[in-house]
Scaffold this motif. Structure first.
Motif, PDB file in Angstrom:
ATOM      1  N   VAL A 137     -22.835  75.785 103.527  1.00 13.69           N
ATOM      2  CA  VAL A 137     -24.299  75.711 103.596  1.00 13.69           C
ATOM      3  C   VAL A 137     -24.941  76.765 102.685  1.00 13.69           C
ATOM      4  CG1 VAL A 137     -26.292  76.031 105.109  1.00 13.69           C
ATOM      5  CG2 VAL A 137     -24.310  74.724 105.917  1.00 13.69           C
ATOM      6  N   ARG A 138     -24.403  77.981 102.724  1.00 16.34           N
ATOM      7  CA  ARG A 138     -25.053  79.099 102.019  1.00 16.34           C
ATOM      8  C   ARG A 138     -24.870  79.052 100.503  1.00 16.34           C
ATOM      9  NH1 ARG A 138     -22.821  83.937 100.651  1.00 16.34           N
ATOM     10  NH2 ARG A 138     -21.104  83.735 102.154  1.00 16.34           N
ATOM     11  N   PRO A 140     -24.491  76.642  98.114  1.00 17.94           N
ATOM     12  CA  PRO A 140     -25.411  75.810  97.321  1.00 17.94           C
ATOM     13  C   PRO A 140     -26.833  76.353  97.321  1.00 17.94           C
ATOM     14  CG  PRO A 140     -23.993  74.429  98.681  1.00 17.94           C
ATOM     15  CD  PRO A 140     -23.792  75.845  99.142  1.00 17.94           C
ATOM     16  N   ARG A 141     -27.269  76.914  98.471  1.00 18.68           N
ATOM     17  CA  ARG A 141     -28.633  77.442  98.556  1.00 18.68           C
ATOM     18  C   ARG A 141     -28.816  78.691  97.698  1.00 18.68           C
ATOM     19  NH1 ARG A 141     -29.608  76.929 105.136  1.00 18.68           N
ATOM     20  NH2 ARG A 141     -29.884  74.636 105.180  1.00 18.68           N
ATOM     21  N   SER A 142     -27.714  79.397  97.427  1.00 18.76           N
ATOM     22  CA  SER A 142     -27.809  80.624  96.634  1.00 18.76           C
ATOM     23  C   SER A 142     -27.695  80.370  95.136  1.00 18.76           C
ATOM     24  CB  SER A 142     -26.727  81.614  97.073  1.00 18.76           C
ATOM     25  OG  SER A 142     -25.439  81.104  96.776  1.00 18.76           O
ATOM     26  N   TYR A 169     -24.429  66.992  95.534  1.00 17.17           N
ATOM     27  CA  TYR A 169     -23.980  68.332  95.150  1.00 17.17           C
ATOM     28  C   TYR A 169     -22.528  68.262  94.649  1.00 17.17           C
ATOM     29  CZ  TYR A 169     -23.010  73.307  95.267  1.00 17.17           C
ATOM     30  OH  TYR A 169     -22.671  74.582  94.907  1.00 17.17           O
TER      31      TYR A 169
END
Length: 373
Positions: A137-138, A140-142, A169
């Protein structure tokens, strides 16, 4: 609470702490395998594995005929994250743990990505489903451009993997694949590995062949494919598959305090069912079965042939060197890196599964079936 760590892990953690705290300085010589075995009251195989894992972690180096020495640490110059981002895109690799094979995974991917101007970041889920999900989860968001995932299993975090894939993604798995998800993967040809090992045992005259896996067949696609290869070999040779010779999903039931009793009971049960050979999920399990067979007075391979999988370094150093199947970890991860770069640069979203051939390595743990009088 009792210490539930494997015995080799106890030695490994103690040595790591002594190195990190300076008890063993750089270039200091560590105790030998024999000395560690005596110090901790374990077998030489156990102490040897601790040193092997310590070498894999890059903390020691070993000199043939001399011993093990603390490796001097190189202090890299710090690199700011904004400098990395400005220099090129980043691919993250999520691994379930770190050992020699994982270093080969890292090297294979890094070599290719470096040639294409990509950076590789490494993340360890440490056998935690929750940690794996948090990273999925983290990252890709970063702003990470893509992920190469070595899954804990192919029944864990399916919904998260599917969400990433469905959202477009870039994601590629190695070692395992997810059924019915549009996620590309690069895996060893585990089916062929399972088939060739069972076929070789059959060629040696074995018909009562046990398949032993500490996890359930459905837990990982790699183990499932090895099992299905085993089944197909039995079928092709017109040998009935006896479900009583398939032992799986017992990892929760065995620990350091009961391992000897557990494995020796399993071996006694298999022999009572006339098993003459065992096809094990991986080399570490095969080594445990071998050790306990010998301690029980069961001849290997005269009474029981044993085959492992992975060509783990320990497979060639146990009392009776193990027949096994070698995977090409470097090639696996390099192909995964090629695949994810193709997805990113060419928007190639078609589902692909690439299978890397495996090789059987025959050693002394297998032989022609002994016919009892």
């Amino acid at each position: 609470m009792p210490d539930k760590r494997p015995l080799y892990q106890v030695i490994l953690d103690d040595l790591k702490e002594k190195i990190e705290t300076g008890y063993y300085a750089p270039e200091a010589q560590l105790p030998t395998e024999v000395e560690l075995a005596e110090q901790y009251g374990v077998s030489r195989i156990t102490s040897k594995r601790a040193l092997i894992e310590l070498e894999r972690d890059g903390m020691i180096y070993r000199k043939r005929g001399s011993g093990s020495y603390v490796k001097p640490r190189e202090e890299p110059e710090p690199v700011r994250q904004d400098e990395i981002r400005s220099a090129g895109p980043i691919i993250s690799m999520i691994l379930p743990y770190m050992a020699t094979s994982e270093l080969e995974y890292i090297k294979g991917a890094a070599d290719y990505l470096d040639s294409k101007g990509y950076y590789l970041s490494i993340h360890n889920s440490n056998w935690s489903k929750e940690k794996e999900k948090e990273l999925l989860v983290r990252l890709p968001r970063s702003g990470i451009n893509g992920i190469i995932l070595y899954p804990l299993s192919t029944i864990s975090n399916v919904e998260t993997v599917n969400a990433l894939s469905s959202n477009g993604y870039p994601l590629v798995t190695v070692d395992q694949y997810f059924d019915k998800l549009n996620v590309s993967s690069v895996v060893s040809d585990n089916y062929s590995g399972g088939y060739m090992t069972a076929s070789r045992l059959i060629e040696l005259g074995h018909e009562r062949i046990a398949f032993v896996s500490s996890i359930s067949i459905e837990y990982r696609s790699s183990v499932r494919d090895r099992y299905l290869g085993y089944c197909q070999a039995m079928k092709d040779h017109r040998i009935a598959i006896d479900p009583e010779l398939v032992y799986t999903d017992f990892y929760r039931d065995v620990n350091d305090s009961n391992a000897r009793e557990f494995y020796q009971s399993m071996l006694a049960s298999l022999l009572a069912k006339r098993a003459t050979a065992i096809q094990a999920e991986h080399d570490l399990l095969a080594a445990d079965l071998l050790k306990n067979a010998l301690e029980s007075g069961i001849g290997v391979p005269s009474e029981l042939s044993i085959i492992g999988f992975d060509n783990h370094e320990i497979s060639g150093h146990v009392e009776v060197p193990l027949t096994t199947v070698a995977q090409n970890y470097y090639h696996l991860s390099r192909k995964a890196a090629e695949l994810i770069v193709d997805i990113i640069e060419n928007r190639n979203t078609g589902h692909q599964m690439i299978k890397i051939p495996v090789t059987m390595i025959e050693r002394q743990s297998t032989a022609v079936r002994h016919v009892r009088a």
